[in-house]
Design an enzyme around this catalytic site. Sequence first.
Site, short mmCIF file in Angstrom:
data_model
loop_
_atom_site.label_atom_id
_atom_site.label_comp_id
_atom_site.label_asym_id
_atom_site.label_seq_id
_atom_site.Cartn_x
_atom_site.Cartn_y
_atom_site.Cartn_z
CB THR A 1 -2.21 -47.65 -8.25
OG1 THR A 1 -1.55 -46.45 -8.58
CG2 THR A 1 -3.66 -47.56 -8.64
NE ARG B 1 2.50 -39.23 -13.95
CZ ARG B 1 1.96 -40.36 -13.52
NH1 ARG B 1 1.27 -40.39 -12.41
NH2 ARG B 1 2.11 -41.49 -14.20
CB VAL B 2 -2.93 -36.14 -13.95
CG1 VAL B 2 -4.07 -37.10 -13.70
CG2 VAL B 2 -3.10 -34.87 -13.10
N GLY B 3 -1.58 -39.22 -13.86
CA GLY B 3 -1.41 -40.49 -14.59
C GLY B 3 -2.72 -41.03 -15.13
CG ASP B 4 -2.98 -45.26 -15.31
OD1 ASP B 4 -2.21 -44.76 -14.46
OD2 ASP B 4 -3.36 -46.44 -15.25
CB THR C 1 -1.71 -50.86 -10.81
OG1 THR C 1 -0.45 -50.41 -10.26
CG2 THR C 1 -1.68 -52.37 -10.95
N GLY C 2 0.16 -49.29 -13.03
CA GLY C 2 1.38 -49.39 -13.84
C GLY C 2 1.88 -48.03 -14.25
N GLY D 1 1.65 -45.03 -15.78
CA GLY D 1 0.43 -44.40 -16.23
C GLY D 1 0.46 -43.78 -17.61
#
Length: 356
Positions: free
Chosen positions: A218, A246-249, A270-271, A273
């Site tokens: 990211t 799927r959606v992350g942070d 970043t990581g 999520g």
Amino acid sequence: MNAIRLACLSLCVLAAPATAQDTAQARPAWALAIHGGAGVIERQDLSPEQDAAYRASLQRALDAGAAVLEAGGSALDAVEAAVRLMEDDPLFNAGRGAVFTAAGRNELDAAVMDGRTRNAGAVAGLTRTRHPIAAARAVMEQSPHVMLIGEGAETFAAARGLEQVDPAFFFTESRWRALERTLRDRSEPLPERPAGVPAPGAMAALHQAPLDERKFGTVGAVALDRSGRLAAGTSTGGMTAKRWGRVGDVPVIGAGTYASNADGCAVSATGSGEYFIRATVARDICHRTGGGASVQAAADSEIADVGSIGGDGGVIVMGTDGTFAFAMNTPGMYRGAVSSARPAAVAIYADEDLRP
Ligand code: ASP
């Protein structure tokens, strides 16, 4: 504690000499910090060419943002300029070079936030918009909403005149191989190679190199401009082989992205999520700075917190006095910083020091 954090335990603590770093920085008129993802990034894993290519790309992104800020441009413009360059660079998991879903598509997420107004915009699941960060900004500035997803977000971005590309534009051989590897490990079927992409072996060697999936690629930026305004922006392809929309942070305001002048902080993360969402990482950091913590102390505490529930990754944080901080619980994070008071510097491994 998982393997990534075990590998990093002593290294990352040594690399984050919190208060010493804060006090060593002169107060600048403007400042910018960027990241290109955290993860298991170790010296033996990158060839000299890869190492140099990442550093050169980070430098270009810093230069683009610094030019905006030096000329008196806004923190938002600087964040967008830096992130756009990294979205276009196939080295990073954002825009061109994004990871693939299990179905063999690139689905892109981004967010941006203005610290002074606490206005924010986010998009998720874009497949055709070349610069998701610009789409997030358009949501913030040209719609009454904060988050748009999928087809609707794409229609909105196109209607606002943002560049649309064939989905094949985002393809890289290295990410495709990473998808194949991940699906093989899960004993899941491989999707067909997407239409219109280069033949296997046709891309530049750098973009065919095998990628370690323990890296999060990211990209993000945080900035302070000459008028004292903070901004944050983040853009990503998410996680390799993600499924079910799927959606992350990243596009979740307060998780992967947040900015608040009132609290004296702008954050891009970043990581992993899911953990960053559960820990509300970016908002928590601003809550800590609002309560008087230094940006470094706030970042360190929050990374320790997200680590305590199993999350891996890193953050960049900017304060209203132009003090910036990096924190990570991984062995590396592609990162860089520049301000009116110090020349640009970039780093990859956790033990590199970005103090002036
Ligand atoms: N945080 C991103 C996500 O979970 C991944 C990354 O940082 O590369 O979508």
